[in-house]
Design a protein around this motif. Structure first.
Motif, PDB file in Angstrom:
ATOM      1  N   PRO A  56     -13.369  -2.643  -4.493  1.00  0.00           N
ATOM      2  CA  PRO A  56     -13.005  -3.734  -3.577  1.00  0.00           C
ATOM      3  C   PRO A  56     -11.675  -3.515  -2.885  1.00  0.00           C
ATOM      4  O   PRO A  56     -11.497  -3.889  -1.733  1.00  0.00           O
ATOM      5  CB  PRO A  56     -12.961  -4.952  -4.508  1.00  0.00           C
ATOM      6  N   SER A  57     -10.719  -2.896  -3.568  1.00  0.00           N
ATOM      7  CA  SER A  57      -9.414  -2.671  -2.950  1.00  0.00           C
ATOM      8  C   SER A  57      -9.487  -1.679  -1.809  1.00  0.00           C
ATOM      9  O   SER A  57      -8.667  -1.691  -0.901  1.00  0.00           O
ATOM     10  CB  SER A  57      -8.404  -2.179  -3.998  1.00  0.00           C
ATOM     11  N   ALA A  58     -10.497  -0.779  -1.825  1.00  0.00           N
ATOM     12  CA  ALA A  58     -10.594   0.235  -0.787  1.00  0.00           C
ATOM     13  C   ALA A  58     -11.096  -0.344   0.526  1.00  0.00           C
ATOM     14  O   ALA A  58     -10.974   0.294   1.562  1.00  0.00           O
ATOM     15  CB  ALA A  58     -11.525   1.359  -1.236  1.00  0.00           C
ATOM     16  N   THR A  59     -11.653  -1.535   0.508  1.00  0.00           N
ATOM     17  CA  THR A  59     -12.168  -2.154   1.730  1.00  0.00           C
ATOM     18  C   THR A  59     -11.119  -3.008   2.418  1.00  0.00           C
ATOM     19  O   THR A  59     -11.414  -3.628   3.423  1.00  0.00           O
ATOM     20  CB  THR A  59     -13.388  -3.014   1.402  1.00  0.00           C
ATOM     21  N   GLN A  60      -9.912  -3.067   1.868  1.00  0.00           N
ATOM     22  CA  GLN A  60      -8.849  -3.864   2.443  1.00  0.00           C
ATOM     23  C   GLN A  60      -7.776  -2.956   3.022  1.00  0.00           C
ATOM     24  O   GLN A  60      -7.880  -1.739   2.968  1.00  0.00           O
ATOM     25  CB  GLN A  60      -8.253  -4.795   1.379  1.00  0.00           C
ATOM     26  N   ILE A  61      -6.757  -3.583   3.574  1.00  0.00           N
ATOM     27  CA  ILE A  61      -5.675  -2.808   4.176  1.00  0.00           C
ATOM     28  C   ILE A  61      -4.931  -2.069   3.068  1.00  0.00           C
ATOM     29  O   ILE A  61      -4.527  -2.657   2.067  1.00  0.00           O
ATOM     30  CB  ILE A  61      -4.716  -3.728   4.937  1.00  0.00           C
ATOM     31  N   GLY A  62      -4.750  -0.772   3.230  1.00  0.00           N
ATOM     32  CA  GLY A  62      -4.064   0.022   2.223  1.00  0.00           C
ATOM     33  C   GLY A  62      -5.031   0.546   1.176  1.00  0.00           C
ATOM     34  O   GLY A  62      -6.110  -0.013   0.958  1.00  0.00           O
ATOM     35  N   ARG A  63      -4.653   1.611   0.528  1.00  0.00           N
ATOM     36  CA  ARG A  63      -5.485   2.227  -0.496  1.00  0.00           C
ATOM     37  C   ARG A  63      -4.667   2.511  -1.747  1.00  0.00           C
ATOM     38  O   ARG A  63      -3.460   2.743  -1.679  1.00  0.00           O
ATOM     39  CB  ARG A  63      -6.091   3.546   0.009  1.00  0.00           C
ATOM     40  N   ALA A  64      -5.351   2.472  -2.864  1.00  0.00           N
ATOM     41  CA  ALA A  64      -4.713   2.865  -4.122  1.00  0.00           C
ATOM     42  C   ALA A  64      -4.711   4.385  -4.228  1.00  0.00           C
ATOM     43  O   ALA A  64      -5.410   5.085  -3.490  1.00  0.00           O
ATOM     44  CB  ALA A  64      -5.454   2.240  -5.295  1.00  0.00           C
ATOM     45  N   GLU A  65      -3.927   4.912  -5.163  1.00  0.00           N
ATOM     46  CA  GLU A  65      -3.835   6.363  -5.316  1.00  0.00           C
ATOM     47  C   GLU A  65      -5.131   6.960  -5.825  1.00  0.00           C
ATOM     48  O   GLU A  65      -5.453   8.102  -5.529  1.00  0.00           O
ATOM     49  CB  GLU A  65      -2.672   6.697  -6.271  1.00  0.00           C
ATOM     50  N   SER A  66      -5.899   6.212  -6.591  1.00  0.00           N
ATOM     51  CA  SER A  66      -7.168   6.677  -7.120  1.00  0.00           C
ATOM     52  C   SER A  66      -8.068   5.474  -7.330  1.00  0.00           C
ATOM     53  O   SER A  66      -7.597   4.329  -7.304  1.00  0.00           O
ATOM     54  CB  SER A  66      -6.950   7.426  -8.452  1.00  0.00           C
ATOM     55  N   PRO A  67      -9.381   5.688  -7.519  1.00  0.00           N
ATOM     56  CA  PRO A  67     -10.267   4.536  -7.738  1.00  0.00           C
ATOM     57  C   PRO A  67      -9.888   3.706  -8.948  1.00  0.00           C
ATOM     58  O   PRO A  67     -10.190   2.510  -8.996  1.00  0.00           O
ATOM     59  CB  PRO A  67     -11.640   5.194  -7.907  1.00  0.00           C
ATOM     60  N   GLU A  68      -9.224   4.298  -9.946  1.00  0.00           N
ATOM     61  CA  GLU A  68      -8.832   3.551 -11.131  1.00  0.00           C
ATOM     62  C   GLU A  68      -7.491   2.860 -10.978  1.00  0.00           C
ATOM     63  O   GLU A  68      -7.165   1.951 -11.752  1.00  0.00           O
ATOM     64  CB  GLU A  68      -8.781   4.482 -12.353  1.00  0.00           C
ATOM     65  N   ALA A  69      -6.689   3.283 -10.020  1.00  0.00           N
ATOM     66  CA  ALA A  69      -5.349   2.714  -9.842  1.00  0.00           C
ATOM     67  C   ALA A  69      -5.419   1.391  -9.106  1.00  0.00           C
ATOM     68  O   ALA A  69      -6.443   1.025  -8.516  1.00  0.00           O
ATOM     69  CB  ALA A  69      -4.458   3.704  -9.090  1.00  0.00           C
ATOM     70  N   ASP A  70      -4.321   0.655  -9.148  1.00  0.00           N
ATOM     71  CA  ASP A  70      -4.230  -0.644  -8.499  1.00  0.00           C
ATOM     72  C   ASP A  70      -3.387  -0.513  -7.235  1.00  0.00           C
ATOM     73  O   ASP A  70      -2.663   0.470  -7.043  1.00  0.00           O
ATOM     74  CB  ASP A  70      -3.603  -1.658  -9.456  1.00  0.00           C
ATOM     75  N   LEU A  71      -3.489  -1.519  -6.378  1.00  0.00           N
ATOM     76  CA  LEU A  71      -2.702  -1.524  -5.159  1.00  0.00           C
ATOM     77  C   LEU A  71      -1.241  -1.798  -5.461  1.00  0.00           C
ATOM     78  O   LEU A  71      -0.897  -2.384  -6.485  1.00  0.00           O
ATOM     79  CB  LEU A  71      -3.227  -2.602  -4.205  1.00  0.00           C
ATOM     80  N   SER A  72      -0.398  -1.396  -4.533  1.00  0.00           N
ATOM     81  CA  SER A  72       1.029  -1.662  -4.685  1.00  0.00           C
ATOM     82  C   SER A  72       1.302  -3.145  -4.501  1.00  0.00           C
ATOM     83  O   SER A  72       0.514  -3.884  -3.923  1.00  0.00           O
ATOM     84  CB  SER A  72       1.825  -0.838  -3.667  1.00  0.00           C
ATOM     85  N   GLU A  73       2.442  -3.590  -4.996  1.00  0.00           N
ATOM     86  CA  GLU A  73       2.782  -5.009  -4.932  1.00  0.00           C
ATOM     87  C   GLU A  73       2.958  -5.477  -3.490  1.00  0.00           C
ATOM     88  O   GLU A  73       2.587  -6.594  -3.132  1.00  0.00           O
ATOM     89  CB  GLU A  73       4.069  -5.263  -5.718  1.00  0.00           C
ATOM     90  N   SER A  74       3.505  -4.644  -2.629  1.00  0.00           N
ATOM     91  CA  SER A  74       3.708  -5.045  -1.229  1.00  0.00           C
ATOM     92  C   SER A  74       2.378  -5.256  -0.508  1.00  0.00           C
ATOM     93  O   SER A  74       2.209  -6.213   0.238  1.00  0.00           O
ATOM     94  CB  SER A  74       4.535  -3.983  -0.502  1.00  0.00           C
ATOM     95  N   VAL A  75       1.414  -4.344  -0.756  1.00  0.00           N
ATOM     96  CA  VAL A  75       0.100  -4.503  -0.134  1.00  0.00           C
ATOM     97  C   VAL A  75      -0.630  -5.709  -0.719  1.00  0.00           C
ATOM     98  O   VAL A  75      -1.311  -6.453  -0.018  1.00  0.00           O
ATOM     99  CB  VAL A  75      -0.729  -3.219  -0.310  1.00  0.00           C
ATOM    100  N   ARG A  76      -0.504  -5.925  -2.014  1.00  0.00           N
ATOM    101  CA  ARG A  76      -1.164  -7.068  -2.637  1.00  0.00           C
ATOM    102  C   ARG A  76      -0.598  -8.384  -2.106  1.00  0.00           C
ATOM    103  O   ARG A  76      -1.327  -9.368  -1.955  1.00  0.00           O
ATOM    104  CB  ARG A  76      -1.009  -6.998  -4.150  1.00  0.00           C
ATOM    105  N   ARG A  77       0.691  -8.410  -1.826  1.00  0.00           N
ATOM    106  CA  ARG A  77       1.296  -9.625  -1.260  1.00  0.00           C
ATOM    107  C   ARG A  77       0.698  -9.932   0.105  1.00  0.00           C
ATOM    108  O   ARG A  77       0.516 -11.092   0.464  1.00  0.00           O
ATOM    109  CB  ARG A  77       2.810  -9.455  -1.160  1.00  0.00           C
ATOM    110  N   LEU A  78       0.378  -8.885   0.885  1.00  0.00           N
ATOM    111  CA  LEU A  78      -0.267  -9.108   2.173  1.00  0.00           C
ATOM    112  C   LEU A  78      -1.682  -9.653   1.988  1.00  0.00           C
ATOM    113  O   LEU A  78      -2.107 -10.571   2.682  1.00  0.00           O
ATOM    114  CB  LEU A  78      -0.308  -7.808   2.974  1.00  0.00           C
ATOM    115  N   HIS A  79      -2.421  -9.088   1.035  1.00  0.00           N
ATOM    116  CA  HIS A  79      -3.794  -9.539   0.808  1.00  0.00           C
ATOM    117  C   HIS A  79      -3.841 -10.978   0.321  1.00  0.00           C
ATOM    118  O   HIS A  79      -4.718 -11.746   0.708  1.00  0.00           O
ATOM    119  CB  HIS A  79      -4.472  -8.629  -0.221  1.00  0.00           C
ATOM    120  N   GLU A  80      -2.910 -11.363  -0.524  1.00  0.00           N
ATOM    121  CA  GLU A  80      -2.878 -12.714  -1.075  1.00  0.00           C
ATOM    122  C   GLU A  80      -2.089 -13.680  -0.208  1.00  0.00           C
ATOM    123  O   GLU A  80      -1.841 -14.808  -0.625  1.00  0.00           O
ATOM    124  CB  GLU A  80      -2.286 -12.668  -2.487  1.00  0.00           C
ATOM    125  N   GLU A  81      -1.682 -13.254   0.985  1.00  0.00           N
ATOM    126  CA  GLU A  81      -0.973 -14.094   1.954  1.00  0.00           C
ATOM    127  C   GLU A  81       0.319 -14.657   1.375  1.00  0.00           C
ATOM    128  O   GLU A  81       0.703 -15.790   1.652  1.00  0.00           O
ATOM    129  CB  GLU A  81      -1.884 -15.224   2.434  1.00  0.00           C
TER     130      GLU A  81
END
Length: 248
Positions: A56-81
């Protein structure tokens, strides 16, 4: 003379076209199977597509380092408005969804323009958290529609005036209630109520919640596009249009 001159080097239907490198180009073939994808091309395409979006994270703005990794905090702040640039965006979109869904349900039920504006006006500023697990926009909109339409029909028959009703004889009171027809008795409304998982019992319970919220949030007279506190001494827009000269 140029009349009747032809270029002997130009390809014709009797000769094969020649490319820039001087080699003859392969003509198009229309035999069965020639338009199919080759096995090598198909394998190459499938290999590339293996690395497409798989999380699911790969379909949003920004990508994680690997399929198992999580998004960075700055990108997550954008996704969660939660970014300062996105402040209030979620609330604005929620309000627009309430207006859009309520308006669509009113059109499905063929409500009058006044009833539609009453429903949309209430839904625009109504806080849905008081409805608990039944706070989905379509469910609350159906409750508001039931309240607005039934309330208008009660006013038409005078059933809203408790003091006047108490003075009526039982025969007259029975006659008035026989004339009253709730929107819950209509097939179109019943079909929408069943579609969204409601029944008469839940409608009655949610309507009591709605009445309390209308009083607490001061939405009893809410009408979309109309200001209840407008100065009555000012001329209306209809009066201004009537005074304008008509072009012939």
């Amino acid at each position: 003379m140029t009349e009747g001159w032809t270029d002997q080097s130009a390809p014709t239907w009797q000769s094969e076209p020649v490319g820039d490198d001087g080699e003859a180009q392969r003509p198009f073939s229309q035999r069965p199977g020639d338009g199919a994808v080759g096995r090598a091309d198909l394998q190459r395409d499938q290999t590339v597509r293996k690395w497409g979006p798989v999380t699911p994270s790969a379909t949003q703005i920004g990508r994680a380092e690997s399929p198992e990794a999580d998004l960075s905090e700055s990108v997550r702040r954008l996704h969660e408005e939660r970014h300062s640039a996105m402040a209030g965006h979620s609330a604005r979109m929620h309000r627009l969804d309430k207006l859009r869904i309520a308006h669509a349900l009113c059109n499905d039920l063929s409500l009058t323009p006044w009833q539609r504006d009453r429903v949309v006006g209430i839904m625009a500023d109504l806080d849905l958290t008081a409805f608990g697990s039944q706070r989905a926009i379509p469910k609350v909109a159906l409750v508001v529609i039931r309240h607005v339409v039934d309330r208008e029909r009660e006013h038409y028959l005078g059933l809203h005036d408790r003091e006047w009703i108490q003075q009526l004889p039982p025969e007259r009171l029975d006659e008035l209630y026989d004339q009253f027809r709730s929107i819950t008795d209509e097939e179109e409304f019943s079909a929408l109520v069943a579609k969204h998982g409601l029944d008469v019992t839940s409608l009655n319970r949610l309507r009591r919640v709605l009445k309390d919220q209308l009083g607490e949030q001061d939405l009893e007279d809410a009408v979309y596009g109309r200001n209840p506190y407008r100065d009555p001494n000012l001329p209306s827009l209809d009066a201004r249009r009537a005074d304008e000269p008509h072009e012939e």
